[in-house]
Scaffold this active site. Structure first.
Site: not given
Lengths: 436, 436
Positions: A13, A45, A132, A187, A190, A205, A302
């Site tokens: 992402t 991967r 962060v 989504g 997790e 963070k 995001g």
């Protein structure tokens, strides 16, 4: 000047977002840097997986080591996540003289001290703005923008999933478990939500922010962490009636005794700007002795907001490459030999105010017993509400706000209150900060 | 390494604040820079005036030129304000190879293009974080933190005096003139408040922000500016009833046609964080294509918040001096040869929504006439309230919110509405932005 060559480790992402932003804004970015920037190689991967970005001009590989050993590449973007492989790759890339940009908060929080030592030795940059609060340039604000201040404290909503859950609980009177399930379906959370809802992600963070603010080593292991899983709908409503919102905050505060490092649900007065940061948005409030309070708000996660911060770091490196001089901004805001190991206080030594909720039998004298225990521990009550019993219950909910007290006094008082025969179950305790 | 020597031009509120912050935070700051920083010389018009700072180790003079010609001094802080003398001093100091830190928004907005050209030629840094929004590191955020983005628009509360006045009008239902008089008594507003309340100060700051955001030249003279002097208590209340707050915003927006640069009172939905920035505080909302909306909040004025930004700039220079390399971050975010003169749109070409208030006679068909005129100019009405006549009035206040339209259509429609025999006086028009 010749183009700057980028190698990306991890084309998920964030990696895909970075490629998209670099492509879409190529003109704007090279107007800012004076150089063309090209992603020449990337690792993934599974080379056959569908990507969110165009990869036709990128030499793809499944082997990350191919990339860090490529002598043509100037900057490595570490976007694979995790700490074991990532650490090895970053250290070897530094050894190869590559500049590093990483979005990996766990890697920096847990292995940053070692990584920066090696980078300092090799004279390369390691930037981590995206680690962060996603796209908010909070690292740069603390490391550079507020560098004239003694930072007194900072408090941040630095986990979007947790903030989404708490916002939904408040706005729609929903229960934690119910909202979590929805967040997982959307989504935002997790399948294993532990990192987000237990405050581990926020802790990573916070370790980074505290190091930058106070010039102390990265020390995630000393952070006191409490999750949001026990917050009930009732607590959210009672807090609201008292003029507060409940937020999951990471707080770092410098006191005369040492540094408080803590992540926990916190009541905040509703008039504070940060109390109105809702949904998946992040915000960090930083109090400096000269500047007073400053707040930084934006998307904390995001693909594109994270890519915004990754690319800003790339721009910083490229602007530096233009003059072929060593890194001038210290990795952790303070010069490396000036990092001071100020003691981190144990949770017992934290000073904070509290929201307490307890279930009392409807008998004469119960409140007198409770308030006497608090008084014995020098805990002052700021507000007290006694509610009607909830439907089907025989006990009364009693809600109290206290003034600031030492946590060990509160722990002792709560133990005594819970031992009273007139009190049912455990005392719900949520810390409260006025952030004023 | 030897200490870095600072010369300060102007030892008033900001200059005094800078000396205090440099002294008080000397340890913290040299931990960040690796160097000792000493103010060796400072100029002041009257050497006998009482100061807010300790001056015993500073060589004082009434002659600014003594300081810029002192070969021992590394960095000049220009804190005298004004543009004539300041410009001459800064240009000569640059010629002498000094790095410059200035808090002077008018100087940068009006003469920045010339100053940066000279600085570029001499290879010195010119930093001006304190020129916009006081202690908020907004220059750095745009110039570096958001450098991966195409900035789409920004909107800022960048004048604390104006925001204080509007906040008081709303919170206490007071009139503009009344609050202005109080602000003057409190020292928040100057005896001649024109710069603040007419938007000139905000215009200077907006010129700087727009240049950084879009890579365009500094062009204060092209900014459309409207003050807050005509905002009435009634408008503040009607806006409130419709779910909006009135803020004096500086707005810069890039459209396909060009750049909108405008300072004017603006209705903003009350749920936006920036609508809740009150009193003398400042905030800037920046929308980037990758990051989405980000907000920066803090004190926009005052000795210490301004000093915070001045000292941060000093730290940036000192960190650079350590490596004795030229400036790598471009003065105005974009590389000097990449500043593009995108057309600034005239106010006629602005696209925005509107709040309109008009006084209509209580006669059949008046509203039909008004709404027909709007429809003829393709202006859609979003909301309409017709109020009872105010006490002693025979006309009815009619309040409308429109959808986004081209300002020249609105100008034409308003002229026709004002010409109607059934409409008394002029139409009050306040622009409205959803900032969504």
């Amino acid at each position: 000047m010749k183009a700057v060559k980028i190698g990306i480790l991890g084309l998920g992402t964030v990696g895909g977002g970075v490629v998209n932003v670099l492509n879409r804004n190529a003109v704007e970015i090279s107007r800012r840097t004076g150089r063309e920037i090209i992603v020449t190689r990337a690792s993934a991967r599974d080379l056959n997986r569908e990507r969110i970005c165009d990869t036709q001009d990128i030499n793809l590989t499944t082997d990350c080591y191919d990339i860090i050993n490529d002598s043509e590449i100037d900057i490595i973007l570490e976007l694979i996540g995790g700490v074991t492989l990532a650490k090895d790759l970053v250290l070897q890339a530094i050894d190869n003289g590559k500049h590093i940009v990483t979005a990996n908060k766990a890697l920096i929080a847990l292995h940053g001290n070692e990584i920066f030592a090696k980078a300092s030795e090799k004279g390369v940059m390691v930037l981590f703005e995206s680690a962060v609060a996603g796209g908010i340039p909070i690292i740069k604000a603390i490391r550079e923008g507020l560098s004239g201040n003694q930072i007194q404290w900072l408090a941040g909503i630095i986990n979007g999933t947790g903030n989404f859950i708490l916002t939904e609980m408040r706005d729609h009177g929903r229960d934690f478990a119910d909202v979590l399930a929805q967040a997982q379906a959307l989504g935002y959370a997790e399948a294993d939500p532990t990192f987000d809802v237990e405050g581990i992600d926020a802790g990573h963070k916070l370790a980074i922010l505290a190091s930058l603010a106070f010039g102390i080593p990265l020390q995630f292991e000393k952070i006191f962490t409490e999750g949001i899983t026990k917050i009930t709908r009732a607590d959210v409503e009672y807090a609201e009636q008292l003029g507060y919102r409940i937020k999951h905050l990471g707080i770092a505060r410098k006191t005369e005794q040492g540094i408080e490092l803590r992540v926990h649900p916190t009541l905040i007065p509703e008039r504070r700007l940060i109390a109105n940061v809702d949904g998946v948005m992040n915000a960090v409030l930083v109090q400096g002795d000269a500047v007073g309070p400053t707040l930084y708000y934006g998307a904390g996660a995001g693909a594109e907001p994270t890519a915004s911060a990754v690319v800003a770091d790339v721009v910083d490196v490229v602007r530096m490459l233009n003059s072929e001089h060593p890194n001038t901004v210290p990795y952790l805001a303070f010069q490396t030999d000036q990092i001071t190991d100020i003691p981190v206080l144990s949770s017992d030594q934290i000073n904070t105010a509290y929201y307490l909720r307890l279930n009392a039998e409807d008998k004469l004298g119960v409140l007198a017993e409770v308030t006497k225990i608090l008084a014995d521990h020098k805990i002052n009550i700021e507000a007290l509400i006694q509610k009607e019993p909830l439907e089907g219950e025989i006990t009364l909910p009693v809600i109290m706000l206290t003034q600031t007290t030492l946590e060990q006094e509160m722990n002792a008082a709560i133990a005594k209150i819970e031992a009273l025969s007139t009190i049912t179950g455990s005392v719900c305790r949520i810390r409260l900060e006025t952030l004023g």
